[in-house]
Enzyme design. Sequence first.
Site, mmCIF file in Angstrom:
data_model
loop_
_atom_site.group_PDB
_atom_site.id
_atom_site.type_symbol
_atom_site.label_atom_id
_atom_site.label_comp_id
_atom_site.label_asym_id
_atom_site.label_seq_id
_atom_site.Cartn_x
_atom_site.Cartn_y
_atom_site.Cartn_z
ATOM 1 C CB THR A 292 -0.864 -0.145 1.362
ATOM 2 O OG1 THR A 292 -1.810 -0.948 1.023
ATOM 3 C CG2 THR A 292 -1.793 1.168 1.222
ATOM 4 N N GLY B 251 2.770 -2.988 8.323
ATOM 5 C CA GLY B 251 3.089 -3.047 9.724
ATOM 6 C C GLY B 251 4.292 -3.436 10.001
ATOM 7 C CD GLU C 266 -4.166 -8.784 3.569
ATOM 8 O OE1 GLU C 266 -3.205 -8.444 4.533
ATOM 9 O OE2 GLU C 266 -3.670 -8.635 2.519
HETATM 10 C C1 LIG Z 1 2.711 -13.665 16.509
HETATM 11 C C2 LIG Z 1 1.479 -14.291 15.850
HETATM 12 C C3 LIG Z 1 0.771 -13.275 14.941
HETATM 13 C C4 LIG Z 1 -0.353 -14.086 14.255
HETATM 14 C C5 LIG Z 1 -1.614 -13.017 14.084
HETATM 15 C C6 LIG Z 1 -2.784 -14.090 14.023
HETATM 16 C C7 LIG Z 1 -3.951 -13.232 13.207
HETATM 17 C C8 LIG Z 1 -3.759 -11.805 12.993
HETATM 18 C C9 LIG Z 1 -4.349 -11.624 11.512
HETATM 19 C C10 LIG Z 1 -4.214 -10.388 10.830
HETATM 20 C C11 LIG Z 1 -3.138 -9.305 11.436
HETATM 21 C C12 LIG Z 1 -3.111 -8.117 10.737
HETATM 22 C C13 LIG Z 1 -2.584 -8.151 9.760
HETATM 23 C C14 LIG Z 1 -2.947 -6.952 8.594
HETATM 24 C C15 LIG Z 1 -1.927 -6.630 7.729
HETATM 25 C C16 LIG Z 1 -2.591 -5.994 6.467
HETATM 26 C C17 LIG Z 1 -1.834 -6.052 5.177
HETATM 27 C C18 LIG Z 1 -2.404 -5.484 4.193
HETATM 28 O O1 LIG Z 1 -3.403 -4.712 4.033
HETATM 29 S S1 LIG Z 1 -1.501 -5.803 2.645
HETATM 30 C C19 LIG Z 1 -2.494 -4.803 1.257
HETATM 31 C C20 LIG Z 1 -3.926 -5.013 1.127
HETATM 32 N N1 LIG Z 1 -4.183 -4.839 0.021
HETATM 33 C C21 LIG Z 1 -5.309 -5.292 -0.777
HETATM 34 O O2 LIG Z 1 -5.985 -6.228 -0.243
HETATM 35 C C22 LIG Z 1 -5.434 -4.469 -2.132
HETATM 36 C C23 LIG Z 1 -7.062 -4.625 -2.590
HETATM 37 N N2 LIG Z 1 -7.039 -4.775 -3.971
HETATM 38 C C24 LIG Z 1 -7.012 -6.063 -4.723
HETATM 39 O O3 LIG Z 1 -7.075 -7.071 -3.979
HETATM 40 C C25 LIG Z 1 -7.261 -5.886 -6.171
HETATM 41 O O4 LIG Z 1 -6.871 -4.422 -6.455
HETATM 42 C C26 LIG Z 1 -8.780 -5.978 -6.571
HETATM 43 C C27 LIG Z 1 -9.625 -5.213 -5.810
HETATM 44 C C28 LIG Z 1 -8.942 -7.593 -6.221
HETATM 45 C C29 LIG Z 1 -8.811 -5.865 -7.895
HETATM 46 O O5 LIG Z 1 -7.953 -6.632 -8.827
HETATM 47 P P1 LIG Z 1 -7.285 -6.343 -10.357
HETATM 48 O O6 LIG Z 1 -7.036 -4.984 -10.143
HETATM 49 O O7 LIG Z 1 -6.416 -7.321 -10.682
HETATM 50 O O8 LIG Z 1 -8.841 -6.325 -11.100
HETATM 51 P P2 LIG Z 1 -9.895 -7.645 -11.299
HETATM 52 O O9 LIG Z 1 -10.310 -7.364 -12.788
HETATM 53 O O10 LIG Z 1 -10.922 -7.034 -10.105
HETATM 54 O O11 LIG Z 1 -9.200 -8.890 -10.957
HETATM 55 C C30 LIG Z 1 -8.469 -9.514 -12.156
HETATM 56 C C31 LIG Z 1 -8.589 -11.250 -11.959
HETATM 57 O O12 LIG Z 1 -7.920 -11.544 -11.002
HETATM 58 C C32 LIG Z 1 -8.841 -12.367 -10.099
HETATM 59 N N3 LIG Z 1 -8.214 -11.857 -8.573
HETATM 60 C C33 LIG Z 1 -8.091 -10.621 -8.074
HETATM 61 N N4 LIG Z 1 -7.710 -10.967 -6.976
HETATM 62 C C34 LIG Z 1 -7.419 -12.084 -6.815
HETATM 63 C C35 LIG Z 1 -6.847 -12.893 -5.664
HETATM 64 N N5 LIG Z 1 -6.352 -12.324 -4.487
HETATM 65 N N6 LIG Z 1 -6.548 -14.296 -5.771
HETATM 66 C C36 LIG Z 1 -6.792 -14.603 -6.906
HETATM 67 N N7 LIG Z 1 -7.867 -14.030 -8.235
HETATM 68 C C37 LIG Z 1 -7.732 -12.885 -7.893
HETATM 69 C C38 LIG Z 1 -10.052 -11.705 -10.175
HETATM 70 O O13 LIG Z 1 -11.011 -12.593 -9.866
HETATM 71 C C39 LIG Z 1 -10.111 -11.388 -11.779
HETATM 72 O O14 LIG Z 1 -10.381 -12.843 -12.380
HETATM 73 P P3 LIG Z 1 -11.122 -13.142 -13.723
HETATM 74 O O15 LIG Z 1 -12.239 -12.341 -13.500
HETATM 75 O O16 LIG Z 1 -10.177 -12.303 -14.695
HETATM 76 O O17 LIG Z 1 -11.180 -14.498 -13.933
HETATM 77 C C1 LIG Z 2 -4.308 -1.277 10.518
HETATM 78 C C2 LIG Z 2 -3.972 -1.513 9.124
HETATM 79 C C3 LIG Z 2 -2.767 -2.084 8.718
HETATM 80 C C4 LIG Z 2 -2.282 -2.380 7.576
HETATM 81 N N1 LIG Z 2 -1.268 -2.890 7.084
HETATM 82 C C5 LIG Z 2 -0.786 -3.030 5.846
HETATM 83 C C6 LIG Z 2 0.405 -3.788 5.461
HETATM 84 O O1 LIG Z 2 1.012 -4.317 6.429
HETATM 85 N N2 LIG Z 2 0.758 -3.820 4.321
HETATM 86 C C7 LIG Z 2 0.147 -3.002 3.352
HETATM 87 O O2 LIG Z 2 0.725 -3.186 2.136
HETATM 88 N N3 LIG Z 2 -1.059 -2.321 3.644
HETATM 89 C C8 LIG Z 2 -1.424 -2.254 4.803
HETATM 90 N N4 LIG Z 2 -2.554 -1.314 5.351
HETATM 91 C C9 LIG Z 2 -3.383 -0.702 4.193
HETATM 92 C C10 LIG Z 2 -4.574 -1.359 3.904
HETATM 93 O O3 LIG Z 2 -4.288 -2.423 2.905
HETATM 94 C C11 LIG Z 2 -5.398 -0.442 2.655
HETATM 95 O O4 LIG Z 2 -5.766 0.766 3.639
HETATM 96 C C12 LIG Z 2 -6.453 -0.999 2.193
HETATM 97 O O5 LIG Z 2 -6.035 -1.885 1.289
HETATM 98 C C13 LIG Z 2 -7.788 -0.063 1.743
HETATM 99 O O6 LIG Z 2 -6.860 1.021 0.729
HETATM 100 P P1 LIG Z 2 -6.730 2.422 1.085
HETATM 101 O O7 LIG Z 2 -6.574 2.871 2.426
HETATM 102 O O8 LIG Z 2 -5.945 3.164 0.005
HETATM 103 O O9 LIG Z 2 -8.474 2.941 0.891
HETATM 104 P P2 LIG Z 2 -9.153 3.139 -0.574
HETATM 105 O O10 LIG Z 2 -8.973 2.484 -1.549
HETATM 106 O O11 LIG Z 2 -8.572 4.680 -0.814
HETATM 107 O O12 LIG Z 2 -10.765 3.229 0.042
HETATM 108 C C14 LIG Z 2 -11.461 4.633 0.429
HETATM 109 C C15 LIG Z 2 -12.667 4.385 -0.069
HETATM 110 O O13 LIG Z 2 -13.002 4.187 -1.575
HETATM 111 C C16 LIG Z 2 -13.587 3.204 -1.987
HETATM 112 N N5 LIG Z 2 -13.119 2.757 -3.207
HETATM 113 C C17 LIG Z 2 -11.882 2.360 -3.484
HETATM 114 N N6 LIG Z 2 -11.824 1.537 -4.705
HETATM 115 C C18 LIG Z 2 -13.155 1.381 -5.092
HETATM 116 C C19 LIG Z 2 -13.780 0.567 -6.091
HETATM 117 N N7 LIG Z 2 -13.288 0.171 -7.061
HETATM 118 N N8 LIG Z 2 -15.208 0.580 -6.310
HETATM 119 C C20 LIG Z 2 -15.760 1.191 -5.131
HETATM 120 N N9 LIG Z 2 -15.125 1.779 -4.185
HETATM 121 C C21 LIG Z 2 -13.760 2.027 -3.940
HETATM 122 C C22 LIG Z 2 -13.574 2.246 -0.835
HETATM 123 O O14 LIG Z 2 -14.626 1.126 -0.787
HETATM 124 C C23 LIG Z 2 -13.528 2.973 0.516
HETATM 125 O O15 LIG Z 2 -14.714 3.288 1.028
HETATM 126 C C24 LIG Z 2 -3.100 -1.368 6.445
HETATM 127 C C25 LIG Z 2 -4.104 -0.792 6.785
HETATM 128 C C26 LIG Z 2 -4.592 -0.626 8.116
HETATM 129 C C27 LIG Z 2 -5.716 0.142 8.611
#
Ligand SMILES: CCCCCCCC/C=C\CCCCC/C=C/C(=O)SCCNC(=O)CCNC(=O)[C@H](O)C(C)(C)COP(=O)(O)OP(=O)(O)OC[C@H]1O[C@@H](n2cnc3c(N)ncnc32)[C@H](O)[C@@H]1OP(=O)(O)O
Ligand SMILES: Cc1cc2nc3c(=O)[nH]c(=O)nc-3n(C[C@H](O)[C@H](O)[C@H](O)COP(=O)(O)OP(=O)(O)OC[C@H]3O[C@@H](n4cnc5c(N)ncnc54)[C@H](O)[C@@H]3O)c2cc1C
Length: 616
Positions: A89, A128, A371
């Site tokens: 991110t 994180g 996520e």
């Molecule tokens: C000490 C012990 C500790 C243990 C702890 C235990 C418990 C703790 C648990 C959690 C702790 C907290 C950790 C938090 C850490 C946070 C990390 C993050 O946030 S990392 C960043 C996360 N970011 C995202 O998730 C981004 C979200 N966006 C997307 O995933 C993609 O942009 C999208 C919205 C899915 C769009 O994808 P894309 O742009 O590629 O376009 P599409 O047309 O939608 O997709 C294309 C094709 O790909 C397929 N697809 C999409 N995603 C996936 C996937 N993940 N896997 C498989 N396939 C995927 C989609 O279906 C399309 O397929 P087709 O239609 O082409 O067939």
């Molecule tokens: C506690 C915490 C821990 C995190 N840890 C990590 C980490 O370890 N690694 C990492 O890489 N990231 C991490 N993140 C980031 C996290 O993955 C992003 O915040 C998350 O993916 C959302 O993206 P954004 O913050 O840019 O929100 P945005 O995507 O800007 O979302 C803002 C608003 O826009 C809307 N929006 C965005 N796209 C669309 C769409 N296509 N259609 C309709 N509405 C849309 C959303 O629904 C939302 O309401 C963490 C975030 C938090 C809060």
Amino acid sequence: MASMSVKHAIAAAKKLRSLQERFNPGGSDIYPALMGDEAITALIPSGNPLSVHILMFTRALREQGTDEQYEKFGRRADNNEIIGTFAQTELGHGTYLRGLEARADYDRGTEEFVLNTPKLSSYKWWPGGLGQTCNYCIFVAQLYIDNEAKGMAMFVVQIRDEETHMPLPGVHVGEIGKKMGLNGVNNGFLGLKDYRVPRLNMLMRHQQVLPDGRFVKSPVSQVSYFPMVFVRCMVARQNSNYLAQAATIATRYSVIRRQSPIEEGQPEPKILEHLTQQMKVIPEIVTAVVYRLAAANLQNMYNETAEAVYRKDFSRLPELHALACILKVATSYDSTYGIERLRQACGGHGYLTAGNLGNIFAMAAPACTYEGENSVLYLQVGKILMKNWSQVLAGRELMPSMAYISECSKMTSFPQWTGSWECLLKAIQYACVGSIRLAFQSYNARVQSAQSQTAAVNYSGLELTKAAELHGRSYVAGNFYQQIVNSPNKHQRSPQFQKVLENMLELHLIQIFFRHLGDILRFIRITEDEISALQRRLEEVLKELRPDAVAITDAFDFNDKILSSALGCYDGNVYERLFEAALKHPLNRKSVPDFFEAHLKPFMKENADNAKKSKL
Ligand SMILES: CCCCCCCC/C=C\CCCCC/C=C/C(=O)SCCNC(=O)CCNC(=O)[C@H](O)C(C)(C)COP(=O)(O)OP(=O)(O)OC[C@H]1O[C@@H](n2cnc3c(N)ncnc32)[C@H](O)[C@@H]1OP(=O)(O)O
Ligand SMILES: Cc1cc2nc3c(=O)[nH]c(=O)nc-3n(C[C@H](O)[C@H](O)[C@H](O)COP(=O)(O)OP(=O)(O)OC[C@H]3O[C@@H](n4cnc5c(N)ncnc54)[C@H](O)[C@@H]3O)c2cc1C
């Protein structure tokens, strides 16, 4: 707070390592160890600064790197010799991964990648542990060869010196600031300027850049999204745990707290005798059980799919992706709203830090965002449902978790209403399929009128998210029904235990029915009497489950240290513990607070003097 969290996190990581050796000697998959002891996370109330290292950094090295890269980086990471995070991110992008701005330009002359975050919005932001804890990260960037974009790639990047922990040249790294909760995690920012890494620092299990700059595409580009799928599965389990913790606290408090006689002249009852209190607390207990079972199912599916992907069999990836999205959204939404409902069920004392419900909420709530932001993931599932509906129309078979969609699509009308569990489950599934059909009509009409798929998804977004939500309800309720009614080990259960489980199934199905009554009535005719009969059954099953509420939450087996709540302590001495916590407050160290002489006394005296003057 950060150093305390790191200290606790290191203790947790050591414990995890020992668990891992016990569960999975010599292996590198932490998940079996976690199955046995998520309590580890609850022990660090301000969040675990090593969780992304354990959940994403080590896993990405194992699953996205070649065997050689695992030997070079992954083994040291699994052994906690280096600590990493997952830096995807950016300040300007989180959801739209194809919009990520960080770039990796291949230099074939030196066989290196030059990494840059070209603008402020390109800075990595949120990972994180990035702020202070990590000395490495998986850096996700757009890959460029001869200035031609090739898509996203992952790079192992060292950001701090392993001896001094000083940021390396070209690295700008730090903490992003205070959050609503999880303030022990040191989420950080990272800027890179012309930062060079060797070609072999790009994780190349699924896609490669050869020394001469030729690019070998991944057979399935989505496999690079796999690290996120794992955490979505973990969130489903983690958030069902948070809800179970809050339900335990509120249940125990509800059988200690007495308030308001139900009959005039009678003594004040335990507040859990009030029907409305039962409706606040008992459904949350059941929801925690329902999601824990669904999450366990999902984890099994994850493990099977991960093994298949390792063998380059990507066939189950789409179904796992859809289920991981739907369960991550459903558990994070329902646990967050459920914990707040349980806090309110504890009245004023629920608002005290000593009750710990606020902190559990602050730990659970961000899972609606990280996520994959929840509504974005609902839209993702909505798109997948549209694709699957096209399959139904073409008479093709669907993935197992969507088989009910095919079955319901063949029904010309809903059968005679019986109110049985099967009837209630089918009603939720039938309403889901009706919603999918309506969403498809809207979506398809837009595509037919020459709108792009992306635009059609956006303008059909409300119907797509509704269909996705109902698909989640159908999957979760269906899984719970199978586990209670058709489980192969049902005969091993005592009749009493089976009855409690069946009461929980009754409550879950009726609660979901009433929550989506509007969606159901759109497609199924149900009379007022039939609905009133369900209302009576709801009140009856709450009464039936009331005597089991404490035993069910005791079975979650959280000890007092994990719950860390004066309201939920096992011995029930709530008032003594609340008072003990109050007396520990720094303001109670002195009878007269410092601010009296400095502020309050002059303020009151000034007002008294002014009052005298105005009388003269
Ligand atoms: C000490 C012990 C500790 C243990 C702890 C235990 C418990 C703790 C648990 C959690 C702790 C907290 C950790 C938090 C850490 C946070 C990390 C993050 O946030 S990392 C960043 C996360 N970011 C995202 O998730 C981004 C979200 N966006 C997307 O995933 C993609 O942009 C999208 C919205 C899915 C769009 O994808 P894309 O742009 O590629 O376009 P599409 O047309 O939608 O997709 C294309 C094709 O790909 C397929 N697809 C999409 N995603 C996936 C996937 N993940 N896997 C498989 N396939 C995927 C989609 O279906 C399309 O397929 P087709 O239609 O082409 O067939
Ligand atoms: C506690 C915490 C821990 C995190 N840890 C990590 C980490 O370890 N690694 C990492 O890489 N990231 C991490 N993140 C980031 C996290 O993955 C992003 O915040 C998350 O993916 C959302 O993206 P954004 O913050 O840019 O929100 P945005 O995507 O800007 O979302 C803002 C608003 O826009 C809307 N929006 C965005 N796209 C669309 C769409 N296509 N259609 C309709 N509405 C849309 C959303 O629904 C939302 O309401 C963490 C975030 C938090 C809060």
